[in-house]
Design an enzyme around this catalytic site. Structure first.
Site, short mmCIF file in Angstrom:
data_model
loop_
_atom_site.label_atom_id
_atom_site.label_comp_id
_atom_site.label_asym_id
_atom_site.label_seq_id
_atom_site.Cartn_x
_atom_site.Cartn_y
_atom_site.Cartn_z
CB CYS A 226 -0.80 0.04 1.19
SG CYS A 226 -1.85 1.41 1.51
N1 LIG Z 1 -6.73 7.79 3.36
C1 LIG Z 1 -5.66 6.72 3.52
C2 LIG Z 1 -5.98 5.67 2.62
C3 LIG Z 1 -5.64 4.26 3.02
C4 LIG Z 1 -6.07 3.30 1.96
O1 LIG Z 1 -6.94 3.25 1.11
N2 LIG Z 1 -5.46 1.97 1.91
C5 LIG Z 1 -5.94 0.89 1.03
C6 LIG Z 1 -4.46 0.13 0.57
S1 LIG Z 1 -3.68 0.91 -0.61
C7 LIG Z 1 -6.66 -0.24 1.89
O2 LIG Z 1 -6.21 -0.50 2.81
N3 LIG Z 1 -7.64 -0.33 1.22
C8 LIG Z 1 -8.68 -1.31 1.66
C9 LIG Z 1 -10.15 -1.25 1.24
O3 LIG Z 1 -10.31 0.09 0.80
O4 LIG Z 1 -10.68 -2.28 1.69
C10 LIG Z 1 -4.39 6.79 4.15
O5 LIG Z 1 -3.97 7.74 3.11
O6 LIG Z 1 -4.20 6.59 5.25
#
Ligand SMILES: N[C@@H](CCC(=O)N[C@@H](CS)C(=O)NCC(=O)O)C(=O)O
Length: 323
Positions: A59
């Site tokens: 990520c």
């Molecule tokens: N706004 C968050 C975004 C984090 C994010 O979207 N992480 C993704 C991985 S790249 C995630 O865990 N997605 C899982 C999901 O949406 O189910 C940050 O910058 O910390």
């Protein structure tokens, strides 16, 4: 060792393939929900060993926090647990559910999936189960799940506890804040999130509305980085960290998987390419937090709505060129 509340409801929020895309086919990233801060005068004071980071190497948002943790010498202050890159129907799994080289079992909560942490912090949680998660071991809750805020805390809040040279490294220097904020703003929208908007688009129109601004911004960044090692003020700042995590994934993943293929970084952007390779090869905070196995496996395996056969491509070879 505490146990986790049994949870069966709301699992659909864990499944990225069931994620809601807007009626016009465009992807809108929801805002993060845990927004408290580590601070000397607050509910979560800086303490050695009190906080824990849950991340995925795949990520880009989580990797921002790993890079800044290392740049600031916080490895002994904040431990890290890494999930498996196979983000499936239950979301991100830990290694006891899905073994993968470099993935860990959760030593704090014995969670099986990242969603278990969210439900432990808030049994009524209805958002997405994203990484990074900054966990407070003392009160058993999530302090913050927004990477842009976590890196700001790491930049300043432990400075009185860490060695002087690490404390002196300021990734958000007062004199350059306006410029950093301005760059972050359009880089977030068109590049960091722009690759996701391009890749998750479900109509031709939504795809083009994302891919064109993405490459316009890369053209702009190319000009900004000509003859320069850093984006702002001839010094390393959070603007570099935030851009790096997207650029390092670009040729290995975003070109193919997300159809960001007007140009590659290595073929079309010599200044960005050199800037990226200098950060990677000359600074272990960038290299040691980059795991191409996790990166490529995660995207190509997890997004079955884009890549139904889950084939992880071999190329590009190598994932990053030498300096
Ligand atoms: N706004 C968050 C975004 C984090 C994010 O979207 N992480 C993704 C991985 S790249 C995630 O865990 N997605 C899982 C999901 O949406 O189910 C940050 O910058 O910390």
């Amino acid at each position: 060792m505490s146990t986790l509340p049994h949870q069966t409801a709301k699992v659909d929020n864990a499944d990225i393939s069931k994620m809601r895309i807007a009626p016009d086919g465009s992807f809108r990233r929801p805002a993060s929900t845990f927004r408290k801060c580590i601070s000397n005068d607050g509910e979560f004071p800086p303490e050695k060993g009190r906080y824990h980071l849950y991340v995925s190497y795949a990520c880009p948002w989580a990797t921002r926090t790993l890079i800044v943790r290392k740049l600031k010498g916080l490895e002994d202050f904040i431990d890290v647990t890494v999930v498996s890159p196979h983000m499936g129907s239950e979301g991100w799994p830990f290694a006891d559910v899905d073994q993968f080289p470099g993935a860990d079992v959760d030593p704090i909560n014995r969670a099986k999936h990242v969603k278990d942490l969210y439900f432990k912090a808030d049994p009524n949680y209805e958002g997405r189960f994203t990484v990074p998660v900054l966990w407070d071991k003392k009160t058993s809750t999530i302090v913050n799940n927004e990477s842009s805020e976590i890196i700001r805390m790491f930049n300043t809040e432990f400075n009185h506890l860490i060695p002087k040279d690490k404390a002196a490294l300021d990734l958000y220097p007062e004199a350059h804040r306006a410029e950093i904020d301005e760059i972050n703003d359009w880089v977030y929208d068109t590049v960091n999130n722009g690759v996701y908007k391009t890749g998750f688009a479900s109509t031709q129109q939504a795809y083009e509305a994302a891919v064109n601004p993405l490459f316009n911004s890369l053209d702009r960044l190319e000009k900004m980085l000509e003859g320069k090692d850093y984006l702002v003020g001839n010094r390393l700042t959070e603007a570099d960290v935030r851009l790096f995590v997207t650029i390092i994934r670009f040729d290995p993943v975003y070109v193919g998987h997300f159809k960001c293929n007007i140009r590659t970084i290595r073929g079309g952007y010599p200044a960005i390419h050199l800037w990226m390779r200098k950060l990677y090869w000359n600074n272990s905070a960038f290299k040691d937090t980059c795991n191409f196995e996790h990166i490529k496996t995660h995207y190509y395996w997890s997004h079955t709505f884009i890549n139904p056969h889950r084939i992880v491509p071999k190329g590009p070879v190598p994932n990053i060129l030498p300096l």
